[in-house]
Motif scaffolding. Structure first.
Motif, PDB file in Angstrom:
ATOM      1  N   ILE A 189       0.828  -1.221   0.000  1.00 30.77           N
ATOM      2  CA  ILE A 189       0.000   0.000   0.000  1.00 30.77           C
ATOM      3  C   ILE A 189       0.859   1.267   0.000  1.00 30.77           C
ATOM      4  O   ILE A 189       2.067   1.219   0.257  1.00 30.77           O
ATOM      5  CB  ILE A 189      -0.962   0.034   1.214  1.00 30.77           C
ATOM      6  N   PHE A 190       0.181   2.364  -0.233  1.00 27.44           N
ATOM      7  CA  PHE A 190       0.839   3.678  -0.236  1.00 27.44           C
ATOM      8  C   PHE A 190       0.536   4.358   1.100  1.00 27.44           C
ATOM      9  O   PHE A 190      -0.624   4.659   1.399  1.00 27.44           O
ATOM     10  CB  PHE A 190       0.309   4.523  -1.399  1.00 27.44           C
ATOM     11  N   ILE A 191       1.567   4.568   1.912  1.00 25.28           N
ATOM     12  CA  ILE A 191       1.386   5.162   3.237  1.00 25.28           C
ATOM     13  C   ILE A 191       1.896   6.609   3.215  1.00 25.28           C
ATOM     14  O   ILE A 191       2.928   6.898   2.589  1.00 25.28           O
ATOM     15  CB  ILE A 191       2.160   4.362   4.307  1.00 25.28           C
ATOM     16  N   TYR A 192       1.176   7.490   3.878  1.00 23.83           N
ATOM     17  CA  TYR A 192       1.636   8.889   3.932  1.00 23.83           C
ATOM     18  C   TYR A 192       1.461   9.447   5.338  1.00 23.83           C
ATOM     19  O   TYR A 192       0.637   8.980   6.120  1.00 23.83           O
ATOM     20  CB  TYR A 192       0.892   9.758   2.900  1.00 23.83           C
ATOM     21  N   ASN A 193       2.259  10.476   5.611  1.00 20.14           N
ATOM     22  CA  ASN A 193       2.174  11.186   6.880  1.00 20.14           C
ATOM     23  C   ASN A 193       1.209  12.351   6.667  1.00 20.14           C
ATOM     24  O   ASN A 193       1.537  13.328   5.979  1.00 20.14           O
ATOM     25  CB  ASN A 193       3.568  11.688   7.294  1.00 20.14           C
ATOM     26  N   GLU A 194       0.025  12.214   7.244  1.00 21.64           N
ATOM     27  CA  GLU A 194      -1.044  13.187   6.990  1.00 21.64           C
ATOM     28  C   GLU A 194      -0.655  14.595   7.447  1.00 21.64           C
ATOM     29  O   GLU A 194      -0.939  15.591   6.767  1.00 21.64           O
ATOM     30  CB  GLU A 194      -2.322  12.744   7.701  1.00 21.64           C
ATOM     31  N   GLU A 195       0.014  14.693   8.570  1.00 18.66           N
ATOM     32  CA  GLU A 195       0.369  16.002   9.106  1.00 18.66           C
ATOM     33  C   GLU A 195       1.349  16.737   8.173  1.00 18.66           C
ATOM     34  O   GLU A 195       1.195  17.923   7.904  1.00 18.66           O
ATOM     35  CB  GLU A 195       0.968  15.855  10.498  1.00 18.66           C
ATOM     36  N   MET A 196       2.331  16.005   7.683  1.00 18.34           N
ATOM     37  CA  MET A 196       3.300  16.619   6.752  1.00 18.34           C
ATOM     38  C   MET A 196       2.600  17.105   5.493  1.00 18.34           C
ATOM     39  O   MET A 196       2.920  18.173   4.951  1.00 18.34           O
ATOM     40  CB  MET A 196       4.383  15.605   6.378  1.00 18.34           C
ATOM     41  N   LEU A 197       1.656  16.287   5.030  1.00 21.56           N
ATOM     42  CA  LEU A 197       0.919  16.652   3.822  1.00 21.56           C
ATOM     43  C   LEU A 197       0.139  17.962   4.041  1.00 21.56           C
ATOM     44  O   LEU A 197       0.129  18.852   3.183  1.00 21.56           O
ATOM     45  CB  LEU A 197      -0.046  15.515   3.477  1.00 21.56           C
ATOM     46  N   LYS A 198      -0.479  18.049   5.206  1.00 27.50           N
ATOM     47  CA  LYS A 198      -1.263  19.262   5.514  1.00 27.50           C
ATOM     48  C   LYS A 198      -0.348  20.472   5.610  1.00 27.50           C
ATOM     49  O   LYS A 198      -0.681  21.560   5.127  1.00 27.50           O
ATOM     50  CB  LYS A 198      -2.041  19.062   6.813  1.00 27.50           C
ATOM     51  N   ARG A 199       0.807  20.259   6.251  1.00 24.01           N
ATOM     52  CA  ARG A 199       1.757  21.384   6.377  1.00 24.01           C
ATOM     53  C   ARG A 199       2.224  21.855   5.007  1.00 24.01           C
ATOM     54  O   ARG A 199       2.564  23.028   4.808  1.00 24.01           O
ATOM     55  CB  ARG A 199       2.953  20.967   7.228  1.00 24.01           C
ATOM     56  N   ALA A 200       2.232  20.943   4.053  1.00 24.58           N
ATOM     57  CA  ALA A 200       2.645  21.328   2.694  1.00 24.58           C
ATOM     58  C   ALA A 200       1.496  21.967   1.921  1.00 24.58           C
ATOM     59  O   ALA A 200       1.675  22.399   0.776  1.00 24.58           O
ATOM     60  CB  ALA A 200       3.153  20.099   1.952  1.00 24.58           C
TER      61      ALA A 200
END
Lengths: 297, 432
Positions: B143-154
């Protein structure tokens, strides 16, 4: 003192310290990792001087109590290498095997080397060359054949399998090393003993062995270290903690999906202790033995 | 009186003899080999199995994951007693073709009743020449895992849907100095996960085929899905510098730990890692990780299976051993009573995925998965998963060659297409 003299006397010290740091830094890093919580090891940016110290990782290996952060949390427990708990029995296995191999080398190597250095018999030259050449075989080339032989002998997962294989691999070096050293011992010493009624074996034990003690210690140390460090053979011919040695357990702990690096660091620290103790105890003999052999033509 | 006494004595003797035979009968000994993951749980499962089956004893032998195939090969060649073993879709063809493991349905026709319960990709991964060789230990998807907080900060509120989105978001993170290299892979050239990760990216395209129907490679053609993925990886590492160059020396767990520490925003990993990443206390960033459908055109991915296999040695030991082996297989990979007891335990305790689809209806499982993931999304991704193509006996050896060639492209030593062509040439050579 002039600047040049200070430089001349200080430079070797600085270079020595730099070399020592280069050699010791990885060990220090591992030792420090073993006394830090897992999360600290992955802190960004990393702390070169640890601020949080713990003995939790050691306590886990010795008692099985999980370090803080690994306790049940209601979802799933964080990964931790349960295999690390086998480190202590594996250390015992490694020590038993390595000491047995060292003793086998001491006895068999001494007898063989003395024979090559003193006696003339048909085929001595080719036999000596054959023994030396056998040392050139890469271990992995014979791993499967050895596995099959050990299996046929019914020795899988037994100390005897490792002791036999390690002895086969270390004995050629021991024989060569001791033969060179024995040739330095003046035959007059033994001849005097023969005059006094000693047999050749008695002369070897009472005269030659005491004067070649540094070489014997060095040869024993080398065979001990080979056996203690061996991974490929130990991996193939052992299968349970009844005979698994420490390199196998460290590998099992370190490359499995449930690895925790703090606990791996503990197993590495524990692994280093016996050879370091061994080297410290025999340091003087090993150095003397090596210097003598390497300066002998 | 005398004859009566004799009759009583004879009866007692018979009772004693048959009783002692029954009580003294040696238990069936089974040797079970595994790779060393959570051996405490395995041992506990074995203890429970032995308690439920008093006539069977199981000896566990475990080996390091990355050396498992080498050790098992030596064991099979040397005929070292081995009755049951962990196996994988990676090695099934090789082990089955060499007759080291046997088709379960030849000995236990009742195994076919389990097929409707299993995810199709898992059945495919356990099948060789039309026959089922195992019951699943666990099965999962990449699966594709992401760090939601980092994404939001970007500045992004939704995860990427395509690989171009991934590039765009990663560049934004890099620009805002959230993380130096937002993406990391486990691309050490010997790790078995490398090829699974690469293929999961390839399978996210509509035209995902790597081979034609005659098992000839077609992935080395310009514009193929594999070429697009390889080029995206090369560009990410060398042009955009959004993929951590340490990927080439990284394996699964260091990647997970780096992600947990906040050094990685995006990763493609086996799904069970999400459970670990979101375990409170285990990582600094625990709780911030989510997964999205694999970015791409179809959102397809790889589904893989690890399973319990019975060896030829066990099959040849006779009916008592075979019966004991079946009891073991069914206890560990099948149902006990009406429950997949052991599989469920792995899912609850360790977050491992499963091929046994009825477990998705289990409220306990659904609640557990939702604590660290998203069971609905997981089901959706599982439906889009497919087994690896062209699992031939030389697939494992070829995958190592593929990985070495691909890393040459990532190092800039050759182009992405040249690397694919070189690995395709290896395939053709091995196929001969």
């Amino acid at each position: 003192m002039s600047g040049r003299r200070v430089l001349r006397s200080g430079l070797p010290v600085v270079l020595s310290l730099a070399l020592a740091a280069y050699i010791l830094a990885p060990f220090a890093w591992v030792a420090l990792s073993s006394i830090q919580p897992e999360k600290e090891l992955f802190r960004v940016p990393p702390r070169w001087i640890p601020r949080v110290l713990t003995v939790d990782n050691y306590r886990f290996v010795f008692t099985g109590r999980f370090p803080a952060g690994y306790e049940e949390t209601g979802i799933a427990r964080g990964r931790i290498s349960e295999k690390a708990r086998d480190a202590l029995p594996a250390l015992r296995n490694s020590t038993i095997v390595a000491v047995s191999v060292a003793l086998a080398n001491l006895v068999l190597g001494t007898l063989a080397a003395y024979t090559f250095s003193r006696l003339r018999f048909p085929g001595a030259g080719p036999l000596y060359s054959f023994i030396l050449a056998s040392r050139l075989l890469p271990p992995m080339a014979v791993a499967i054949p050895y596995y099959l032989i050990v299996n046929r002998l019914g020795l899988l997962d037994r100390y005897a399998a490792l002791i036999l294989i390690h002895t086969v691999f270390t004995l050629p070096f021991t024989v060569w090393f001791l033969t060179v050293y024995f040739r330095r011992v003046p035959p007059d010493l033994e001849e005097a003993a023969f005059v006094d009624g000693c047999t050749r074996l008695q002369a070897l034990v009472r005269i030659v062995v005491p004067v070649t003690a540094p070489a014997l210690a060095a040869a024993t140390a080398f065979s001990f270290m080979f056996s203690y460090n061996d991974f490929p053979f130990a991996l193939f011919v052992t299968s349970t903690i009844r005979s698994q040695t420490i390199p196998v357990i460290v590998a099992n702990t370190a490359i499995n999906p449930d690895v925790s690096f703090g606990v791996v660091a503990v197993t590495v620290v524990l692994t280093m202790l016996p050879p370091v103790a061994f080297a410290m105890a025999f340091r003087r003999y090993i150095t003397r033995g090596l210097i003598t052999v390497t300066t002998t033509r | 009186m005398g004859s009566r006494r004799i009759a009583v004595l004879a009866f007692l003797l018979t009772v004693i003899l048959t009783g002692s035979a029954a009580f003294g009968a040696a238990p069936v000994q089974l040797t079970f080999t595994v790779w060393s993951y959570s051996t405490d749980v395995i041992l506990d499962n074995i203890k429970k199995f032995e308690a439920a089956n008093p006539g069977i004893k199981v000896a566990l032998q475990d080996f390091a994951w990355e050396k498992y195939v080498d050790v098992m090969t030596a064991r099979f060649v040397g005929k070292t007693p081995t009755d049951l073993a962990y196996s994988s879709d990676h090695w099934l063809q090789q082990w089955a073709a060499a007759n080291w493991i046997v088709p379960l349905e030849d000995y236990f026709p009742q195994v076919n009743a389990y097929k409707p319960d299993f995810a199709p990709y898992a059945i495919e991964g356990m099948t060789y020449k039309g026959k089922l060789y195992g019951l699943p230990y666990y099965a999962d998807t990449i699966i594709f895992i992401y760090n939601e907080e980092m994404l939001k900060r970007a500045g992004f509120s939704a995860p990427p849907a395509t690989w171009d989105d991934v590039t765009k978001m990663a560049l934004a993170m890099k620009e805002k100095k959230i993380v130096e290299y937002p993406i990391m892979f486990q691309f050490q050239d010997i790790t078995p996960w490398y090829i699974e990760v690469f293929l999961s990216m390839v399978y996210s395209y509509k035209d995902y085929r790597m081979f034609d129907t005659n098992l000839n490679p077609i992935y080395d053609r310009e514009g193929s899905a594999a070429h697009k993925v390889a080029q995206w990886l090369v560009d990410g590492m060398r042009k955009h510098k959004i993929i951590n160059p340490a990927s080439l020396e990284t394996t699964e767990i260091p990647l997970v730990k780096a992600m947990g520490a906040g050094q990685v925003a995006f990763a493609v990993l086996p799904k069970y890692n999400l459970a670990d990443l979101n375990t409170p206390g285990a990582h600094a960033q625990a709780g911030k990780f989510k997964f999205a459908l694999m970015p791409g055109e179809s959102h397809g991915t790889v589904g893989f299976v690890r399973f319990y296999a019975m060896t030829k040695m066990a099959a040849d030991r006779g009916p008592a051993v075979r019966e004991a082996a079946w009891k073991f297989l069914e206890y560990f990979g099948g149902r006990t009573g009406n429950e997949f007891v052991v599989v469920k335990r792995w899912a609850l305790d360790k977050g491992l995925g499963f091929a046994q689809l009825p477990l998705y209806k289990d409220p306990q499982i659904r609640a557990a998965i939702n604590k660290w993931g998203n069971v609905t999304l997981e089901e959706q991704q599982a439906k889009l998963a497919r087994a690896k193509e062209a699992l031939t006996p030389f697939w494992g050896s070829w995958s190592l060659e593929f990985q070495k060639e691909m890393n040459k492209a990532l190092l800039g030593q050759k182009s992405a297409l040249e690397a694919l062509k070189a690995s395709a040439a290896k395939w053709r050579e091995m196929k001969k």
